[in-house]
Design a protein around this motif. Structure first.
Motif, PDB file in Angstrom:
ATOM      1  N   ASP A 188      -3.397  -8.624  -1.351  1.00  0.00           N
ATOM      2  CA  ASP A 188      -2.681  -9.790  -1.863  1.00  0.00           C
ATOM      3  C   ASP A 188      -1.740 -10.288  -0.764  1.00  0.00           C
ATOM      4  O   ASP A 188      -2.071 -10.150   0.427  1.00  0.00           O
ATOM      5  CB  ASP A 188      -1.971  -9.476  -3.186  1.00  0.00           C
ATOM      6  CG  ASP A 188      -1.013  -8.277  -3.082  1.00  0.00           C
ATOM      7  OD1 ASP A 188      -0.553  -7.960  -1.959  1.00  0.00           O
ATOM      8  OD2 ASP A 188      -0.711  -7.664  -4.123  1.00  0.00           O
ATOM      9  N   ALA A 189      -0.581 -10.819  -1.106  1.00  0.00           N
ATOM     10  CA  ALA A 189       0.323 -11.348  -0.081  1.00  0.00           C
ATOM     11  C   ALA A 189       1.029 -10.258   0.710  1.00  0.00           C
ATOM     12  O   ALA A 189       1.650 -10.533   1.733  1.00  0.00           O
ATOM     13  CB  ALA A 189       1.367 -12.264  -0.716  1.00  0.00           C
ATOM     14  N   GLY A 190       0.946  -9.014   0.262  1.00  0.00           N
ATOM     15  CA  GLY A 190       1.518  -7.905   1.015  1.00  0.00           C
ATOM     16  C   GLY A 190       2.917  -7.521   0.555  1.00  0.00           C
ATOM     17  O   GLY A 190       3.489  -8.106  -0.362  1.00  0.00           O
ATOM     18  N   ARG A 191       3.444  -6.487   1.217  1.00  0.00           N
ATOM     19  CA  ARG A 191       4.756  -5.917   0.853  1.00  0.00           C
ATOM     20  C   ARG A 191       5.829  -6.472   1.784  1.00  0.00           C
ATOM     21  O   ARG A 191       6.185  -5.842   2.768  1.00  0.00           O
ATOM     22  CB  ARG A 191       4.705  -4.389   0.947  1.00  0.00           C
ATOM     23  CG  ARG A 191       3.745  -3.781  -0.031  1.00  0.00           C
ATOM     24  CD  ARG A 191       3.622  -2.278   0.095  1.00  0.00           C
ATOM     25  NE  ARG A 191       2.636  -1.821  -0.858  1.00  0.00           N
ATOM     26  CZ  ARG A 191       1.326  -1.809  -0.621  1.00  0.00           C
ATOM     27  NH1 ARG A 191       0.859  -2.187   0.568  1.00  0.00           N
ATOM     28  NH2 ARG A 191       0.485  -1.417  -1.548  1.00  0.00           N
ATOM     29  N   ARG A 192       6.330  -7.604   1.464  1.00  0.00           N
ATOM     30  CA  ARG A 192       7.353  -8.223   2.297  1.00  0.00           C
ATOM     31  C   ARG A 192       8.724  -7.657   1.939  1.00  0.00           C
ATOM     32  O   ARG A 192       9.025  -7.388   0.773  1.00  0.00           O
ATOM     33  CB  ARG A 192       7.339  -9.734   2.110  1.00  0.00           C
ATOM     34  CG  ARG A 192       5.990 -10.374   2.474  1.00  0.00           C
ATOM     35  CD  ARG A 192       5.987 -11.855   2.154  1.00  0.00           C
ATOM     36  NE  ARG A 192       4.663 -12.448   2.338  1.00  0.00           N
ATOM     37  CZ  ARG A 192       4.216 -12.963   3.471  1.00  0.00           C
ATOM     38  NH1 ARG A 192       5.000 -12.962   4.539  1.00  0.00           N
ATOM     39  NH2 ARG A 192       3.007 -13.485   3.550  1.00  0.00           N
ATOM     40  N   GLY A 193       9.581  -7.477   2.955  1.00  0.00           N
ATOM     41  CA  GLY A 193      10.958  -7.103   2.714  1.00  0.00           C
ATOM     42  C   GLY A 193      11.241  -5.620   2.669  1.00  0.00           C
ATOM     43  O   GLY A 193      12.331  -5.210   2.255  1.00  0.00           O
ATOM     44  N   HIS A 194      10.286  -4.784   3.129  1.00  0.00           N
ATOM     45  CA  HIS A 194      10.493  -3.334   3.080  1.00  0.00           C
ATOM     46  C   HIS A 194      10.485  -2.697   4.467  1.00  0.00           C
ATOM     47  O   HIS A 194      10.341  -1.481   4.593  1.00  0.00           O
ATOM     48  CB  HIS A 194       9.420  -2.677   2.208  1.00  0.00           C
ATOM     49  CG  HIS A 194       9.431  -3.156   0.784  1.00  0.00           C
ATOM     50  ND1 HIS A 194      10.436  -2.832  -0.098  1.00  0.00           N
ATOM     51  CD2 HIS A 194       8.576  -3.962   0.108  1.00  0.00           C
ATOM     52  CE1 HIS A 194      10.191  -3.391  -1.271  1.00  0.00           C
ATOM     53  NE2 HIS A 194       9.075  -4.089  -1.175  1.00  0.00           N
ATOM     54  N   ALA A 195      10.654  -3.497   5.509  1.00  0.00           N
ATOM     55  CA  ALA A 195      10.619  -2.958   6.870  1.00  0.00           C
ATOM     56  C   ALA A 195      11.734  -1.941   7.096  1.00  0.00           C
ATOM     57  O   ALA A 195      11.566  -0.975   7.848  1.00  0.00           O
ATOM     58  CB  ALA A 195      10.715  -4.088   7.889  1.00  0.00           C
ATOM     59  N   ALA A 196      12.875  -2.140   6.451  1.00  0.00           N
ATOM     60  CA  ALA A 196      13.988  -1.206   6.619  1.00  0.00           C
ATOM     61  C   ALA A 196      13.645   0.190   6.113  1.00  0.00           C
ATOM     62  O   ALA A 196      14.256   1.180   6.533  1.00  0.00           O
ATOM     63  CB  ALA A 196      15.227  -1.729   5.896  1.00  0.00           C
ATOM     64  N   LEU A 197      12.646   0.260   5.225  1.00  0.00           N
ATOM     65  CA  LEU A 197      12.183   1.548   4.716  1.00  0.00           C
ATOM     66  C   LEU A 197      11.040   2.110   5.560  1.00  0.00           C
ATOM     67  O   LEU A 197      10.511   3.175   5.255  1.00  0.00           O
ATOM     68  CB  LEU A 197      11.706   1.394   3.266  1.00  0.00           C
ATOM     69  CG  LEU A 197      12.725   0.857   2.256  1.00  0.00           C
ATOM     70  CD1 LEU A 197      12.070   0.665   0.895  1.00  0.00           C
ATOM     71  CD2 LEU A 197      13.907   1.804   2.155  1.00  0.00           C
ATOM     72  N   GLY A 198      10.647   1.372   6.599  1.00  0.00           N
ATOM     73  CA  GLY A 198       9.532   1.801   7.429  1.00  0.00           C
ATOM     74  C   GLY A 198       8.180   1.407   6.877  1.00  0.00           C
ATOM     75  O   GLY A 198       7.156   1.904   7.330  1.00  0.00           O
ATOM     76  N   VAL A 199       8.163   0.509   5.902  1.00  0.00           N
ATOM     77  CA  VAL A 199       6.921   0.092   5.250  1.00  0.00           C
ATOM     78  C   VAL A 199       6.537  -1.294   5.745  1.00  0.00           C
ATOM     79  O   VAL A 199       7.312  -2.255   5.609  1.00  0.00           O
ATOM     80  CB  VAL A 199       7.071   0.077   3.719  1.00  0.00           C
ATOM     81  CG1 VAL A 199       5.770  -0.382   3.060  1.00  0.00           C
ATOM     82  CG2 VAL A 199       7.454   1.461   3.213  1.00  0.00           C
ATOM     83  N   GLY A 200       5.347  -1.416   6.328  1.00  0.00           N
ATOM     84  CA  GLY A 200       4.853  -2.692   6.826  1.00  0.00           C
ATOM     85  C   GLY A 200       4.351  -3.592   5.711  1.00  0.00           C
ATOM     86  O   GLY A 200       4.322  -3.221   4.529  1.00  0.00           O
ATOM     87  N   ARG A 201       3.930  -4.787   6.104  1.00  0.00           N
ATOM     88  CA  ARG A 201       3.562  -5.804   5.121  1.00  0.00           C
ATOM     89  C   ARG A 201       2.164  -5.611   4.557  1.00  0.00           C
ATOM     90  O   ARG A 201       1.938  -5.749   3.376  1.00  0.00           O
ATOM     91  CB  ARG A 201       3.657  -7.192   5.765  1.00  0.00           C
ATOM     92  CG  ARG A 201       3.563  -8.322   4.769  1.00  0.00           C
ATOM     93  CD  ARG A 201       3.447  -9.654   5.484  1.00  0.00           C
ATOM     94  NE  ARG A 201       2.116  -9.857   6.042  1.00  0.00           N
ATOM     95  CZ  ARG A 201       1.772 -10.895   6.802  1.00  0.00           C
ATOM     96  NH1 ARG A 201       2.676 -11.774   7.156  1.00  0.00           N
ATOM     97  NH2 ARG A 201       0.552 -11.037   7.240  1.00  0.00           N
ATOM     98  N   ALA A 202       1.180  -5.339   5.406  1.00  0.00           N
ATOM     99  CA  ALA A 202      -0.240  -5.335   5.009  1.00  0.00           C
ATOM    100  C   ALA A 202      -0.585  -6.707   4.417  1.00  0.00           C
ATOM    101  O   ALA A 202      -0.068  -7.725   4.855  1.00  0.00           O
ATOM    102  CB  ALA A 202      -0.561  -4.186   4.063  1.00  0.00           C
ATOM    103  N   GLY A 203      -1.455  -6.769   3.410  1.00  0.00           N
ATOM    104  CA  GLY A 203      -1.834  -8.044   2.817  1.00  0.00           C
ATOM    105  C   GLY A 203      -3.044  -8.666   3.487  1.00  0.00           C
ATOM    106  O   GLY A 203      -3.614  -8.126   4.440  1.00  0.00           O
ATOM    107  N   ALA A 204      -3.450  -9.814   2.971  1.00  0.00           N
ATOM    108  CA  ALA A 204      -4.659 -10.493   3.445  1.00  0.00           C
ATOM    109  C   ALA A 204      -4.524 -10.899   4.915  1.00  0.00           C
ATOM    110  O   ALA A 204      -3.493 -11.432   5.326  1.00  0.00           O
ATOM    111  CB  ALA A 204      -4.946 -11.720   2.586  1.00  0.00           C
ATOM    112  N   MET A 205      -5.573 -10.666   5.682  1.00  0.00           N
ATOM    113  CA  MET A 205      -5.579 -11.072   7.091  1.00  0.00           C
ATOM    114  C   MET A 205      -5.673 -12.594   7.233  1.00  0.00           C
ATOM    115  O   MET A 205      -5.148 -13.159   8.184  1.00  0.00           O
ATOM    116  CB  MET A 205      -6.748 -10.403   7.810  1.00  0.00           C
ATOM    117  CG  MET A 205      -6.606  -8.898   7.955  1.00  0.00           C
ATOM    118  SD  MET A 205      -5.635  -8.432   9.398  1.00  0.00           S
ATOM    119  CE  MET A 205      -6.852  -8.676  10.698  1.00  0.00           C
ATOM    120  N   ASP A 206      -6.361 -13.237   6.305  1.00  0.00           N
ATOM    121  CA  ASP A 206      -6.480 -14.698   6.309  1.00  0.00           C
ATOM    122  C   ASP A 206      -5.865 -15.192   5.001  1.00  0.00           C
ATOM    123  O   ASP A 206      -6.551 -15.371   4.002  1.00  0.00           O
ATOM    124  CB  ASP A 206      -7.952 -15.095   6.421  1.00  0.00           C
ATOM    125  CG  ASP A 206      -8.168 -16.606   6.459  1.00  0.00           C
ATOM    126  OD1 ASP A 206      -7.208 -17.356   6.195  1.00  0.00           O
ATOM    127  OD2 ASP A 206      -9.312 -17.035   6.725  1.00  0.00           O
TER     128      ASP A 206
END
Length: 323
Positions: free
Chosen positions: A16-34
């Motif tokens: 989906d759109a990914g996990r935005r806003g969790h970089a401070a926890l060490g978690v990247g966004r992922a989500g759809a490439m296109d």
């Protein structure tokens, strides 16, 4: 409602759109490439923007629909057959219960998106159903998996029945797919000045090739090695999708959707966000040229793209309501 995976294809995962806003926890966004193709697939089946779709890489899966469903396939161009009947892409299609959908090898592009009305269900992790292979959040689909579909109202534009059907209209993929593989816009990175003079010129002049050792984390770019003026000792710094790193090999790595949130290699460039879907649709062996851009130009192109996308999403919604 559910779908049975008969064959998984090369690499298919829920995004989906990914996990935005969790970089401070060490978690990247992922989500759809296109992301635009993912959004348009959802729009064509009447979903909201945040519903998960199946991202398909290079060769698609074979799926059995246990109940009737409304689907759409966007992104890279592949052959889709439902019970042997050729199915159009970039439009809304009705599949009756028991239909077997076979998605073939991609003829153009690298990733397609299969959306189903109701969205693919599953337990969200940090607000997202996206699979993050790099972080081991979820996994690619496998033969025998049962994919659940969220509850939804029926599609007004299709009546229930036992026949495979498709709308008489669809979208033109041309504006959304990078057929010409034009140069990608790159902003100079924090460590661009650390490149020697020849490498600074080569970054915006040479043709790189996407290595076979590429994945959703990053594309390794093969070409004449780029060199630093002198070795750098760096601490890890923030990275994000589109960051262009230079490891000791001299072959750049362009980080993609599953980019780690920090990295210790020199950051020699940052891809304009509007071009992330374009690099997401290039496959191993494809060429990559960079052209230099400014932050102002990069922001303006992204704003213009988003305006066009929002208008199209609204037009799809209106068209479905009137069909």
């Amino acid at each position: 409602m559910s779908i049975e995976v008969i064959k998984p294809g090369l690499l298919s995962s829920l995004q989906d759109a990914g996990r935005r806003g969790h970089a401070a926890l060490g978690v990247g966004r992922a989500g759809a490439m296109d992301e635009p193709s993912w959004r348009l697939a959802n729009a064509l089946v009447g979903n909201r923007d945040e519903e998960a779709a199946l991202e398909i890489t290079l060769a698609g899966p074979t799926l059995r629909f246990r109940q009737s469903a409304v689907i759409a396939i966007t992104g890279g161009i592949l052959e889709a057959r439902a019970d042997g009947q050729r199915l159009p892409l970039w439009t809304s299609c009705f599949l009756p219960a028991g239909t077997v959908l076979r998605l073939g090898v991609m003829r153009h592009g690298c990733r397609s998106y299969l959306a189903v009305k109701g969205g693919f269900d599953g337990e969200p992790v940090l607000g997202s159903r996206s699979t993050d292979l790099h972080a081991r959040m979820g996994r690619a689909i496998q033969a025998g998996d049962i994919l659940s579909i969220g509850a939804h109202a029926g599609a007004r534009w299709f009546r229930s029945g036992k026949q495979i059907r498709a709308l008489r209209w669809g979208l033109d993929p041309q504006p959304w797919l990078d057929y010409a593989q034009a140069p990608l816009a790159l902003v100079r990175g924090h460590h661009y000045a650390a490149l020697d003079d020849a490498s600074q010129r080569a970054l915006f002049a040479q043709r790189f090739l996407i290595s076979k050792d590429s994945n959703r984390t990053g594309n390794r770019l093969d070409g004449t090695p780029l060199r630093l003026r002198e070795p750098l000792e760096l601490i890890s710094e923030a990275t994000l999708p589109g960051t262009l790193q230079l490891p000791p090999s001299g072959q750049p790595i362009l980080l993609l959707a599953e980019a780690p949130v920090t990295g210790g290699y020199p950051r020699i460039g940052q891809l304009a966000a509007v071009d992330l879907p374009r690099i997401g649709q290039r496959r191993p062996g494809n060429g990559v040229y960079f052209r230099e851009t400014s932050m102002d130009e990069a922001w303006q192109r992204l704003r213009d793209r988003d305006v066009s996308l929002r208008r199209l999403l609204q037009r799809i919604e209106q068209r479905l309501e009137s069909t």
